[in-house]
Design a protein around this motif. Sequence first.
Motif, PDB file in Angstrom:
ATOM      1  N   GLU A  40      33.468 -31.663 -36.313  1.00 35.53           N
ATOM      2  CA  GLU A  40      32.633 -30.535 -36.753  1.00 35.53           C
ATOM      3  C   GLU A  40      31.182 -30.721 -36.298  1.00 35.53           C
ATOM      4  N   GLN A  41      30.705 -31.963 -36.397  1.00 34.70           N
ATOM      5  CA  GLN A  41      29.323 -32.245 -35.965  1.00 34.70           C
ATOM      6  C   GLN A  41      29.193 -32.006 -34.455  1.00 34.70           C
ATOM      7  N   PHE A  42      30.233 -32.406 -33.718  1.00 32.95           N
ATOM      8  CA  PHE A  42      30.230 -32.173 -32.276  1.00 32.95           C
ATOM      9  C   PHE A  42      30.192 -30.672 -31.970  1.00 32.95           C
ATOM     10  N   GLU A  43      30.937 -29.905 -32.772  1.00 36.27           N
ATOM     11  CA  GLU A  43      30.949 -28.443 -32.586  1.00 36.27           C
ATOM     12  C   GLU A  43      29.538 -27.887 -32.789  1.00 36.27           C
ATOM     13  N   LEU A  44      28.844 -28.416 -33.822  1.00 37.34           N
ATOM     14  CA  LEU A  44      27.471 -27.958 -34.091  1.00 37.34           C
ATOM     15  C   LEU A  44      26.539 -28.277 -32.921  1.00 37.34           C
ATOM     16  N   LEU A  45      26.815 -29.415 -32.278  1.00 38.95           N
ATOM     17  CA  LEU A  45      25.919 -29.871 -31.202  1.00 38.95           C
ATOM     18  C   LEU A  45      26.234 -29.207 -29.860  1.00 38.95           C
ATOM     19  N   GLN A  46      27.381 -28.510 -29.779  1.00 46.99           N
ATOM     20  CA  GLN A  46      27.794 -27.963 -28.471  1.00 46.99           C
ATOM     21  C   GLN A  46      26.729 -27.094 -27.801  1.00 46.99           C
ATOM     22  N   PRO A  47      26.116 -26.116 -28.524  1.00 41.66           N
ATOM     23  CA  PRO A  47      25.105 -25.282 -27.840  1.00 41.66           C
ATOM     24  C   PRO A  47      23.956 -26.110 -27.274  1.00 41.66           C
ATOM     25  N   HIS A  48      23.566 -27.148 -28.044  1.00 44.79           N
ATOM     26  CA  HIS A  48      22.450 -27.992 -27.607  1.00 44.79           C
ATOM     27  C   HIS A  48      22.841 -28.785 -26.359  1.00 44.79           C
ATOM     28  N   LEU A  49      24.069 -29.335 -26.386  1.00 45.19           N
ATOM     29  CA  LEU A  49      24.544 -30.101 -25.225  1.00 45.19           C
ATOM     30  C   LEU A  49      24.685 -29.184 -24.019  1.00 45.19           C
ATOM     31  N   ASP A  50      25.112 -27.966 -24.278  1.00 41.62           N
ATOM     32  CA  ASP A  50      25.345 -27.022 -23.197  1.00 41.62           C
ATOM     33  C   ASP A  50      24.050 -26.702 -22.449  1.00 41.62           C
ATOM     34  N   THR A  51      22.941 -26.598 -23.202  1.00 45.17           N
ATOM     35  CA  THR A  51      21.650 -26.290 -22.552  1.00 45.17           C
ATOM     36  C   THR A  51      21.182 -27.457 -21.683  1.00 45.17           C
ATOM     37  N   MET A  52      21.610 -28.667 -22.039  1.00 45.41           N
ATOM     38  CA  MET A  52      21.160 -29.837 -21.271  1.00 45.41           C
ATOM     39  C   MET A  52      22.038 -30.098 -20.043  1.00 45.41           C
ATOM     40  N   MET A  53      23.253 -29.569 -20.059  1.00 49.72           N
ATOM     41  CA  MET A  53      24.226 -29.869 -19.008  1.00 49.72           C
ATOM     42  C   MET A  53      23.872 -29.153 -17.706  1.00 49.72           C
TER      43      MET A  53
ATOM     44  N   PHE B 261      24.374 -35.500 -17.449  1.00 53.72           N
ATOM     45  CA  PHE B 261      25.837 -35.546 -17.324  1.00 53.72           C
ATOM     46  C   PHE B 261      26.368 -36.934 -17.659  1.00 53.72           C
ATOM     47  N   ASP B 262      25.715 -37.972 -17.132  1.00 58.37           N
ATOM     48  CA  ASP B 262      26.153 -39.347 -17.427  1.00 58.37           C
ATOM     49  C   ASP B 262      26.168 -39.573 -18.935  1.00 58.37           C
ATOM     50  N   VAL B 263      25.127 -39.089 -19.603  1.00 62.36           N
ATOM     51  CA  VAL B 263      25.010 -39.314 -21.049  1.00 62.36           C
ATOM     52  C   VAL B 263      26.099 -38.536 -21.796  1.00 62.36           C
TER      53      VAL B 263
ATOM     54  N   PRO C 197      24.489 -26.928 -14.547  1.00 61.10           N
ATOM     55  CA  PRO C 197      25.483 -25.850 -14.438  1.00 61.10           C
ATOM     56  C   PRO C 197      26.802 -26.285 -13.791  1.00 61.10           C
ATOM     57  N   ALA C 198      26.698 -27.139 -12.759  1.00 59.22           N
ATOM     58  CA  ALA C 198      27.916 -27.551 -12.041  1.00 59.22           C
ATOM     59  C   ALA C 198      28.861 -28.356 -12.919  1.00 59.22           C
ATOM     60  N   LYS C 199      28.308 -29.009 -13.961  1.00 53.49           N
ATOM     61  CA  LYS C 199      29.132 -29.898 -14.792  1.00 53.49           C
ATOM     62  C   LYS C 199      29.565 -29.255 -16.107  1.00 53.49           C
ATOM     63  N   LYS C 200      29.183 -27.997 -16.317  1.00 56.36           N
ATOM     64  CA  LYS C 200      29.504 -27.349 -17.605  1.00 56.36           C
ATOM     65  C   LYS C 200      31.007 -27.280 -17.875  1.00 56.36           C
ATOM     66  N   PRO C 201      31.861 -27.065 -16.846  1.00 57.55           N
ATOM     67  CA  PRO C 201      33.317 -27.052 -17.128  1.00 57.55           C
ATOM     68  C   PRO C 201      33.795 -28.333 -17.807  1.00 57.55           C
TER      69      PRO C 201
END
Length: 944
Positions: free
Chosen positions: A721-734, A613-615, A736-740
């Motif tokens: 656009e690059q951030f959009e591509l990375l969203q699924p990857h970031l989502d798996t690392m986040m 989350f910090d990252v 659960p409580a911080k996903k919002p």
Amino acid sequence: DLSSSCFSSLSLSQHLEELRELREQPIDPQAEQELIDSIEEIYFSNDSFDMVQYELEKLPPELNLQELEEYRDKLKQQQAAVSKKVADLILEKQPSYVKELERVTSLQTNLQLAAVICTNARRQLSSAKEGFTEASLGLLANQRRRQLLTGLLKSLRTIKTLQRTDVRLSEMLEEEDYPGAIQLCLECQKAASTFKHYSCISELNSKLQDTLEQIEEQLDVALSKTCKHFDVSHYTKVQLAYTLLGKTQTAMDQLHMHFTQAIHNTVFQVVLGYVELCAGNADTKFQKMQYKDLCTHITPDSYIPCLTDLCKALWEVMLSYYRTMQWHEEHDKEEAAVPDAGNESPGDSTVGRSYVKKKLEHGLTRIWQDVQLKVKAYLLGTDMSNFKYDDFIVVLDVISRLMQVGEEFCGSKSEVLQESIKRQSVNYFKNYHRTRLEELRMFLENETWELCPVKSNFSIAQLHEFKFMGQCRSPSVSPSRQPTSSEPVELSLFEQFVQGGNPFEMQIDNKEEETEDVLASNGYESDELEKNVYQDYDSDSDVAEELKQDYVDEQTGDVPAKSVSRETLRSRKRSDYNLNKANAPILTNTTLNVIRLVGKYMQMMNILKPIAFDVIHCVSQLFDYYLYAVYTFFGRNEMYESPGLGLISSRLRTTLNRIQESLIDMETGGESIGPHGPPEDRKEKVPSPHLSQLVVLTASGTLYGLAERVVATESLVFLAEQFELLQPHLDTMMPPAKKPFLQQFYSQTVSTASELRKPTYWIVAAKAIDYEQMLLLMAGVKWDIKEIMSQHNVYVDVLLKEFEQFNKRLGDVSRQVRIPLPVSNVLWEHCIRLANRTLVEGYANVKKCSNEGRALMQLDFQQFLMKLEKLTDLRPIPDKEFVETYIKAYYLTENDMEQFIKNHREYSMKQLANLVNVCLGSHINKKARQKLLAAIDDIDRPKR
């Protein structure tokens, strides 16, 4: 003897005769019984009773003859009764007596015969004794002595062998044949107990016991050697030796002690070696330091090599433990297959195996805990906040690998390691991120917003920083994908390296393999290299043949002679000014740096889930700051913004305000702390960036820095656009409580990137066309004409010329940088909207106007639209109704006009008032005019 027996027979017959006479005397049996019962008790006592004495003593002092006679008769009668009774009894038993007498006689005869046999035997023995000589007995004695001496000799030989076993035992111990030595020792002890009656043997027995203890000590040392380098044959010998001693359970307890000791000694020696090496000739007594204190003396340069060596050494210990467990598993299987093996009873054997198994399984977690604590002490011994990023990533990578080892070793989640690396990471990351944000500000302030030439198929996956994303696509990411038979099953680290090698040797070789090829050819490279580049990155199906050779000379901006054909140019959309460029992404060096930084942050996050989350929060700040910089440099121009254009959406406005409040330090250089809080809180903030002085946005020749504006906004859009591509990857690392937070960042911030185009290009549109000149030209037109005109006014041609000139200048700019379709659309939309608003403003300045004048206005506007549609592919033409509705409003009646004023708030009060005033006299009277003007004044118009 015979005469005496005859006499006794005669007396017996006489006695029997008397008895017979007695029996013949008639007597009443009852009277006889009464007589017997009347006899005094004392007469029935023992034989020594003197009845004469008794009776005499009973006599009274005065004797009476008659009484005495009566008494005597009574006694006689009693005696007669008794005698008769006895006679009856004797006669009754006579046949038995006779039979017994016969047996006595027979016995007597037998005894006489036995006496004769004994006499003969004695006589024969006597002759035998006389017949043997003393020499014969001497021979027998010698034979017996000889037998005893043979036994003694055998015993002496055994004793001699026992005393020589010492030498053989020493040899066996040197050869490390522990089972043989113990076997020999135990056999000697057994033999010694047989000969313990010899005094020399008791001393030997104690010596053998000492030797056995010495063997046990050496065996313990041999056992400790298996902790670092496990050798199957060596361990088998040691285990067999302990089995012979009957101490397999003790051996297991000892083994765990040795492993604990091995871990301590190993880490201490590794760290001590590095500390002493780096300290040089310092007099510090490092040897006597505690391990924890020793760790604080490691220098930053030697930190990673030492950590790697530490992990390598600990791996060796854990691998030895793993192989020990393997050995016991295989051994158990063999024993189960052959139940009779060994001397122990099956029950004892099973209990022993069960104990060993439990002890080994319990030892896994204990050993891993020891490893974690040692590495934790090392990790926390040094402040890593100033390490280079690559060095820190190596540390994380090593610890990540170590945690993987822990997971495979005993299923541990390595909480101790996670906590310590999390502490270091949060500390490091905050420091690192603060420096990176400052660097980003410096980059942005020195950025000239020129295009960074990258390949047309550039993607972030080609960058070193995102290589890890390819590596981490493992079955753990997609649990539904089961490995098929064609896919090799992934081996655990212990299975991979069980025969040799070390999982911690892999980090060193990675850097040399990293190669990137993302930059485009610049026209000066050799043909061969250029050909390779195209072959590698562009496929024939993607790009037309003539486009392959098409690139812009970076120095002159000219297209080489061999370029796109005119037919190709004509067939392409006019609005997309990329006619001589492949669709390469538009980005700057700073964009590339931000992307690389995001990759580095994600690498750290990938290895360190606990600080994800910090990252991610810091990743969002990088994007926020970039977006804020682009807005500050190119989009902040409220003074030019006309009402009703809605250049900045409420969502974008909210995002910009949020960034300014949370990230931008508005007080740099100021003394007061103000509402932004104390300096500690402001550490997290960054000063607002300033545009580089090399970037000129005021020159009309460059269309007010259009090229720089395109590069800035489109690089931001590319980043989004690059951030959009990375969203699924970031989502798996986040977590659960911080996903919002992540979802909000994407919906509120990343998605607003393209919205910055409107404010950024507005200034270009506002200055590129001379709208003031058009108003002057319109003011000179006569609108109260009496006849329908067939020719439009000259101001329309002037305006169209301006648009043609604008179109040409866009083409010029596109030689420098590709202008994507959305950008050209925004530019044309802005220009057309401003032109339409200028037209309405011009029409609103008219003092007098006839119906024919209104028709002329419509003619002018239609002419403008017709020619404009040939210049742009933008459909529908923006704000077309805005002009048409205003022109047509002239024909409205009083009531319709009032309704029109209420409904059309997009027009200014001046424009509406002019509409009412121009209509006065034609179809609106003064009273109606007053009413309509009052309605205009009453409208509370919100500021746009």
